[in-house]
Design an enzyme around this catalytic site. Structure first.
Site, PDB file in Angstrom:
ATOM      1  N   TYR A 167       0.860  -1.186   0.000  1.00 14.19           N
ATOM      2  CA  TYR A 167       0.000   0.000   0.000  1.00 14.19           C
ATOM      3  C   TYR A 167       0.893   1.233   0.000  1.00 14.19           C
ATOM      4  O   TYR A 167       1.759   1.375   0.861  1.00 14.19           O
ATOM      5  CB  TYR A 167      -0.885  -0.019   1.245  1.00 14.19           C
ATOM      6  CG  TYR A 167      -1.734   1.226   1.478  1.00 14.19           C
ATOM      7  CD1 TYR A 167      -2.199   2.001   0.428  1.00 14.19           C
ATOM      8  CD2 TYR A 167      -2.084   1.614   2.764  1.00 14.19           C
ATOM      9  CE1 TYR A 167      -2.974   3.118   0.646  1.00 14.19           C
ATOM     10  CE2 TYR A 167      -2.873   2.732   2.993  1.00 14.19           C
ATOM     11  CZ  TYR A 167      -3.307   3.476   1.928  1.00 14.19           C
ATOM     12  OH  TYR A 167      -4.085   4.596   2.147  1.00 14.19           O
ATOM     13  N   LYS A 171      -1.997  -1.646  -3.672  1.00 12.98           N
ATOM     14  CA  LYS A 171      -2.980  -0.575  -3.668  1.00 12.98           C
ATOM     15  C   LYS A 171      -2.222   0.734  -3.703  1.00 12.98           C
ATOM     16  O   LYS A 171      -1.417   1.009  -2.806  1.00 12.98           O
ATOM     17  CB  LYS A 171      -3.841  -0.637  -2.404  1.00 12.98           C
ATOM     18  CG  LYS A 171      -4.781   0.559  -2.326  1.00 12.98           C
ATOM     19  CD  LYS A 171      -5.557   0.673  -1.057  1.00 12.98           C
ATOM     20  CE  LYS A 171      -6.057   2.110  -0.941  1.00 12.98           C
ATOM     21  NZ  LYS A 171      -6.869   2.339   0.242  1.00 12.98           N
TER      22      LYS A 171
END
Lengths: 297, 297, 297, 297
Positions: free
Chosen positions: B135, B163
């Site tokens: 992330y 992400k």
């Protein structure tokens, strides 16, 4: 004439003594129209508007309009810090016969929303009915258009579109929602054209289309008819051109790529420097991966 | 278990004395699973990981896993500045029974690419075979993952996804091109989910899905079957939730929206402040425009 | 002539039709010379160089040189994106009789160190022996001068000084250390003049000195004779002028203050807007606190 | 005890297994006190507070207090994102016997002025009468203290000072003007100490003082007695230490320099990496130019 589809940002080929190379521009324009592009945009960022004086700007637009012979619309860039200079440029471009104006605010000091609105409204008035497309590029300009200003400007009758170069695709969807059909939306090179078409875009204006016009038109047509599978199949390899464009100085990159394809567009205007050999090789390699080292891209 | 589809970033409901509100979390998890979400992510940004101590983090994940009862996978957030703390958190989450780890680097000083790679590789090793999703959020963290580091990390067997919360959708396409199928790509709330699905995304992980889970799942399903017209019809109104989420502090915004829907999630953790009344009204209005003031969104 | 001491950045009074108000400039110049300033700088940031065309720029400099009548040196601003335009401006300013050139690079695309060096070297050559002072302002320009480039440029014989507007006073000490006496250092309005004098500065070039010329000269003289106690006693209240200058758009702020003092300098050039009434009141109050509502500051 | 003068930011020597190296800290503290420093600050940025857990933080402060034996005051760093964690840390440091608290807000989401004020006020209350110094570093932290908040906090009785690491020395003068003697001002390594003393500073808190304590004390004393000529003669060469400190990661740089001087402080905490050999050579060269390769600096 109306603007939509693939509108390449043209380079400005200029000799060392400042002369605009009209023949080179004619060669490029014939090629691009032959490849099916839907319009032409002289004096965008890629066109080095920030490095040209008023006389050179007019010579570039005159050459493009003459070469286009009315087959596709010509949207001429206008960029200034002062309202007076923007109005004078607009009048000159209208006089030259431009079909529309791509309007840029080149701020030095911060400008209030009211100042931004007044600047673009003055351009729209000076355009005397020609269509005006707003252009905002927070990476290179020292101002940005707020959503509130965009909404207000969308109500000016001849302000018909916006090109946003923020790289934030979500912002484009917000612009479309706020302007409720009053503005056509054009992608810049920092956006994925297929995505912008999906959310309702009208096309794209960008330097990379100079290098891969046929494939860009094919991508536009696939997206326009809703064939998203085909659009993405075309989009994936094309994105490599946007990647190198973002990596290297825009005008230098496109001029280098066009030179590879045989257009004598010359170097970027000093103090910009020609790209180093490693960058030229990388650009050549990307074009080769697309079968676009020649004029077939 | 594998991750795909709509994975809401859960809030962390905490009482004024620091106690994690297990019952509230259970209520929320039952609701979201009932709405068809494909997984759950405690301890993302929206989960205020930056405001919880290790004991509270574990309590949140324990509660979510207990509530989920294995019906959907749980991806637990791990975030630290030091490698040692990240490894300890990962071990705790594996012990708790998390199906995977969402891994965040919270830099204070700048970290070299080698340091970034070593950090995430250490988390992957500590995850003992559980799937790890990277992330990166350049807006709130003080480091970003370069494309070169992402490519190298994509070759670690149990690092399976990323992400990216950069708001730059073009970067996502570059990540997909560089990792050649080795990483699943998840949209953050700054991206338009329909666009990320179009370019090959596997789903999205974001706070807004807490508020509109049914519609999010419908959007995912339309995109997954290639019905882009339907996807965009669902996407356009949903984007309003992302817009208010970007406008107001993330956790405060989602906690406010959930309170409107009847979940007793409480206020954001101090020194964050509850939103002002005008913001609450705006959130309520957006939910109302979507028919989501109750639990039907 | 050599440059040192207090050199006010002059405003550019321009009528609505674009005419330079020569009489107003004369009034201001007589006043400032009467107050003891050591030089004059037309066409700095405060002089709105970014909003004037070449003809207006020349008219401003012609008017200042005529008004100064050789009593103090005049350093004329030159600012462009292209090398060609910078050289043409420099030649025009030399022809006008400027004693020196304040040289600014207005980048649009990023420029390499080699490009930056070539740009300023070309200005120095065009200055034909007149002194050149480099000006770098990372807040408003899209390029900055690296220490390595400043060191190389300091070896060009007629590049004699630098004004750095970065607000980072430590950088000034690094510049002095690197250039070993080859460059005079001038403070910008973002620096505390007393501090810049302490570390070895030669003076300052800034808009605020237009409003408080007598006190600025007194501060310079105290610092020059090493009376730091007196310098700081003068500095503390004067800093309020720099504070409002930083708070409000530079040119608009100084034009407002000069109007309070009875100079008919007019409004900033559109699309800049005149300051709102609250700002005007704040500027008036600061001037009043210094006894500078009239021409006694 | 009151804080003033030269207060080195201590490094935190930690073994690979996380053990705080108490003996090394004792060695360093004895040396610095022997060199005449006026106080000690464990757990500043240079002390890698962002990489230590609560237990390690307490061990560092315990070691420093034990080594100092009351000869100079110890100001212990407290840094957190949540108010609850900051209060707990403060209580721990007071219990350890710290003479004061250096208070840092480590924001993740943006915090409103009210939230910032509440955070620092809670620390001041938990400090139970010990002096609190505010620390703001916009380069590494995700929040900054506005002038309005600083002014309000300056009225809390035991908030007595501020260290601002913004590199903007002008802001320091504005802080002094706004707080009218209620806050002592300390320079960070990004400011020139001589300049900060000139405008009314009380001293400096910074990592570089670990490497050149004797010369730092001499500089402070020259400035304190108003001998600015001598202060600048000492300042010029010392600035080289601040320059390398800014160039290389702070903690890594100071740990490297201390290792050159024979302190076994070890490497920065992972994922930070030890400096490369070229950087080590440069640090060694700077120390050598000051005669500070050994413990005489």
């Amino acid at each position: 004439m109306s603007f939509f589809g693939v509108l390449p940002y043209l380079v400005s080929p200029v000799a060392a003594d400042g002369t605009v190379l009209v023949g080179v521009l004619d060669d490029l324009v014939q090629h691009l129209i032959g490849c099916g592009v839907h319009g032409l945009v002289p004096l965008g960022s890629t066109g080095e508007f920030a490095y040209l004086d008023d006389r050179q700007k007019r010579a570039v637009v005159d050459a493009v309009i003459a070469a286009a012979r009315g087959r596709v619309p010509v949207l001429a860039g206008v960029a200034a810090t002062s309202t007076a200079a923007a109005v004078a440029q607009t009048e000159s471009m209208v006089e030259a016969g431009a079909d529309g104006i791509l309007a840029v605010l080149e701020a030095y000091f911060p400008v209030s929303d009211e100042g931004v609105e007044a600047y673009f409204t003055a351009i729209a008035a000076a355009a005397r009915g020609r269509e005006v497309v707003l252009y905002t590029n927070p990476n290179f300009q020292r101002s940005d258009l707020s959503l509130a200003v965009i909404e207000r400007l969308s109500r000016v009758p001849n302000i018909v579109g916006i090109k946003d170069a923020s790289a934030n695709t979500g912002r484009l969807l917000s612009i479309l929602a706020r302007t409720e059909g009053r503005l056509k939306l054009f992608a810049a090179s920092a956006h994925i054209p297929a995505c912008v078409m999906l959310i309702g875009g009208a096309g794209w204006m960008a330097g990379p289309a100079c290098l891969v016009p046929r494939r860009s038109v094919a991508l536009y047509e696939a997206a326009a008819r809703g064939d998203w599978k085909q659009a993405m199949a075309l989009q994936r390899p094309l994105w490599r051109v946007n990647e190198i464009f973002a990596k290297y100085a825009l005008a230098a990159c496109i001029k280098t790529g066009l030179a590879v394809q045989g257009f004598a567009v010359g170097d970027p205007i000093p103090p910009q420097r020609p790209l180093a050999e490693a960058a030229r090789q990388e650009i050549r390699a990307v074009l080769a991966s697309l079968g676009a080292e020649g004029r077939g891209g």
